[in-house]
Design an enzyme around this catalytic site. Sequence first.
Site, mmCIF file in Angstrom:
data_model
loop_
_atom_site.group_PDB
_atom_site.id
_atom_site.type_symbol
_atom_site.label_atom_id
_atom_site.label_comp_id
_atom_site.label_asym_id
_atom_site.label_seq_id
_atom_site.Cartn_x
_atom_site.Cartn_y
_atom_site.Cartn_z
ATOM 1 N N TYR A 45 0.985 -1.175 -0.052
ATOM 2 C CA TYR A 45 -0.139 0.029 -0.025
ATOM 3 C C TYR A 45 0.772 1.274 -0.038
ATOM 4 O O TYR A 45 0.361 2.184 -0.157
ATOM 5 C CB TYR A 45 -0.969 -0.103 1.249
ATOM 6 C CG TYR A 45 -1.876 -1.217 1.306
ATOM 7 C CD1 TYR A 45 -2.076 -1.921 0.280
ATOM 8 C CD2 TYR A 45 -2.672 -1.149 2.478
ATOM 9 C CE1 TYR A 45 -2.948 -2.872 0.462
ATOM 10 C CE2 TYR A 45 -3.781 -2.433 2.466
ATOM 11 C CZ TYR A 45 -3.948 -3.162 1.505
ATOM 12 O OH TYR A 45 -4.621 -4.274 1.492
ATOM 13 N N HIS B 216 0.452 -11.687 2.267
ATOM 14 C CA HIS B 216 -0.674 -11.057 1.592
ATOM 15 C C HIS B 216 -1.337 -11.819 0.499
ATOM 16 O O HIS B 216 -2.623 -11.647 0.272
ATOM 17 C CB HIS B 216 0.084 -9.878 0.614
ATOM 18 C CG HIS B 216 -0.978 -8.677 0.307
ATOM 19 N ND1 HIS B 216 -0.496 -7.306 0.263
ATOM 20 C CD2 HIS B 216 -2.071 -8.825 -0.029
ATOM 21 C CE1 HIS B 216 -1.593 -6.426 0.109
ATOM 22 N NE2 HIS B 216 -2.565 -7.281 0.077
HETATM 23 N N1 LIG Z 1 -5.719 -8.416 1.428
HETATM 24 C C1 LIG Z 1 -5.973 -8.154 0.374
HETATM 25 O O1 LIG Z 1 -5.514 -8.547 -0.844
HETATM 26 C C2 LIG Z 1 -7.123 -6.759 0.150
HETATM 27 C C3 LIG Z 1 -7.581 -6.154 -0.829
HETATM 28 C C4 LIG Z 1 -8.556 -5.377 -1.026
HETATM 29 C C5 LIG Z 1 -8.893 -4.595 0.089
HETATM 30 N N2 LIG Z 1 -8.231 -5.034 1.500
HETATM 31 C C6 LIG Z 1 -8.498 -4.010 2.676
HETATM 32 O O2 LIG Z 1 -9.605 -4.016 2.808
HETATM 33 C C7 LIG Z 1 -9.833 -2.772 2.805
HETATM 34 C C8 LIG Z 1 -11.414 -2.255 2.382
HETATM 35 O O3 LIG Z 1 -11.466 -2.548 0.957
HETATM 36 P P1 LIG Z 1 -11.653 -1.597 -0.321
HETATM 37 O O4 LIG Z 1 -10.423 -0.617 0.033
HETATM 38 O O5 LIG Z 1 -11.574 -2.534 -1.634
HETATM 39 O O6 LIG Z 1 -13.048 -0.932 -0.139
HETATM 40 P P2 LIG Z 1 -14.240 -1.008 0.421
HETATM 41 O O7 LIG Z 1 -14.073 -0.677 1.921
HETATM 42 O O8 LIG Z 1 -15.281 -2.069 0.058
HETATM 43 O O9 LIG Z 1 -15.030 0.214 -0.341
HETATM 44 C C9 LIG Z 1 -14.369 1.527 -0.366
HETATM 45 C C10 LIG Z 1 -15.204 2.487 -0.894
HETATM 46 O O10 LIG Z 1 -16.452 2.903 -0.582
HETATM 47 C C11 LIG Z 1 -16.597 3.996 -0.312
HETATM 48 N N3 LIG Z 1 -17.198 4.311 0.887
HETATM 49 C C12 LIG Z 1 -16.783 3.889 2.181
HETATM 50 N N4 LIG Z 1 -17.741 4.107 3.002
HETATM 51 C C13 LIG Z 1 -18.727 4.763 2.697
HETATM 52 C C14 LIG Z 1 -20.096 5.387 3.132
HETATM 53 N N5 LIG Z 1 -20.366 5.259 4.366
HETATM 54 N N6 LIG Z 1 -20.868 5.888 2.347
HETATM 55 C C15 LIG Z 1 -20.470 5.816 0.822
HETATM 56 N N7 LIG Z 1 -19.166 5.188 0.408
HETATM 57 C C16 LIG Z 1 -18.358 4.922 1.349
HETATM 58 C C17 LIG Z 1 -15.190 4.668 -0.276
HETATM 59 O O11 LIG Z 1 -15.135 6.061 -0.643
HETATM 60 P P3 LIG Z 1 -14.472 7.196 0.161
HETATM 61 O O12 LIG Z 1 -13.125 6.868 0.601
HETATM 62 O O13 LIG Z 1 -14.222 8.199 -0.797
HETATM 63 O O14 LIG Z 1 -15.357 7.493 1.304
HETATM 64 C C18 LIG Z 1 -14.605 3.853 -1.317
HETATM 65 O O15 LIG Z 1 -14.817 4.056 -2.570
HETATM 66 C C19 LIG Z 1 -8.553 -1.942 2.281
HETATM 67 O O16 LIG Z 1 -8.509 -0.659 2.329
HETATM 68 C C20 LIG Z 1 -7.739 -2.959 2.538
HETATM 69 O O17 LIG Z 1 -7.310 -2.579 3.834
HETATM 70 C C21 LIG Z 1 -7.213 -5.893 1.429
#
Ligand SMILES: NC(=O)c1ccc[n+]([C@@H]2O[C@H](COP(=O)([O-])OP(=O)(O)OC[C@H]3O[C@@H](n4cnc5c(N)ncnc54)[C@H](OP(=O)(O)O)[C@@H]3O)[C@@H](O)[C@H]2O)c1
Length: 273
Positions: free
Chosen positions: A52, A110
């Site tokens: 990240y 990861h």
């Molecule tokens: N291990 C892995 O391979 C892996 C892969 C993917 C993700 N992850 C982890 O999981 C975390 C979350 O997954 P993700 O980043 O894919 O996304 P997510 O949490 O599923 O969705 C994030 C999106 O939703 C929006 N959002 C969040 N809360 C909101 C709300 N209350 N109302 C409206 N929109 C909202 C955010 O926009 P804004 O930021 O503009 O609010 C962003 O565009 C990552 O940050 C990471 O730590 C791990």
Amino acid sequence: MKTLTETYTLHNGLKIPKIAFGTWQIPNEDAYQAVLDALAVGYRHIDTAKSYHNEDAVGRAIKDSGIPRDDIFVVSKLRAPAIGYDETIASFEAQLKELGLDYLDLYLIHAPWNWSDRSVSVTPQNIEAWRAMEDLYKQGKIRSIGVSNFSVKDLQALLDHGTIVPMVNQIRFSVGFTQDEIVNFCNEHNILIEAYSPLGTGSVFSDSNLEAMAKKYDVSIAQLCIQYCLEKGTLPLPKTRSKDRMIQNATLDFGIKEDDMKVLDAFEEIQRL
Ligand SMILES: NC(=O)c1ccc[n+]([C@@H]2O[C@H](COP(=O)([O-])OP(=O)(O)OC[C@H]3O[C@@H](n4cnc5c(N)ncnc54)[C@H](OP(=O)(O)O)[C@@H]3O)[C@@H](O)[C@H]2O)c1
């Protein structure tokens, strides 16, 4: 927000806050303020990774928050593909330095694959990386160890060759994408499922059926989807840069009725944007 103080217990007895703050796609220059905000709002579980490129800012925010280090659950991940024993130890030490911390609460492999070519097996490297992680854990440098994106086959290789069962498998999990085979296997082996992309990286917001159900409970789609993960016994990691949404995503003072859980269980995959 009681969800931020509630915990699951890992199979080694370590308590882990039930909701984490995800930091993927928050660049280093913005991650400092985002993590400070998340901690100010009450999040005590922060998820980052080598890939990240924001460990420096995450670590500085943790230090500058004024919150005792022991009160924050910090997770990072070894880059994928997993590498050999010595490289894993070296990467861990370098990441700890970048974060400016003395220990990690959880360290994950990861992914079990090579991102550029998933058909190439890296199972021997995963097994060696796991051996290194077991040693770091036994030395007290990490309070728990786990994996991410591991299939049943990938997990079985670690069970067959390792001495410690992973405590966590962080996988993509959301309404419409529940990976039942992996979840069932992990439940059988007492491996906690962490639900990454609980909002489908934003894709859930365009679904009219979810919108209708959220309206029924007088909550947002985000709250409905995060609560769904919790009711499935998983640990969601929502990501947002907005402080208001950080609060909203942890304000979950409602339950989803059994019938509605069945409807959500039957959802088709919502295509990621
Ligand atoms: N291990 C892995 O391979 C892996 C892969 C993917 C993700 N992850 C982890 O999981 C975390 C979350 O997954 P993700 O980043 O894919 O996304 P997510 O949490 O599923 O969705 C994030 C999106 O939703 C929006 N959002 C969040 N809360 C909101 C709300 N209350 N109302 C409206 N929109 C909202 C955010 O926009 P804004 O930021 O503009 O609010 C962003 O565009 C990552 O940050 C990471 O730590 C791990």
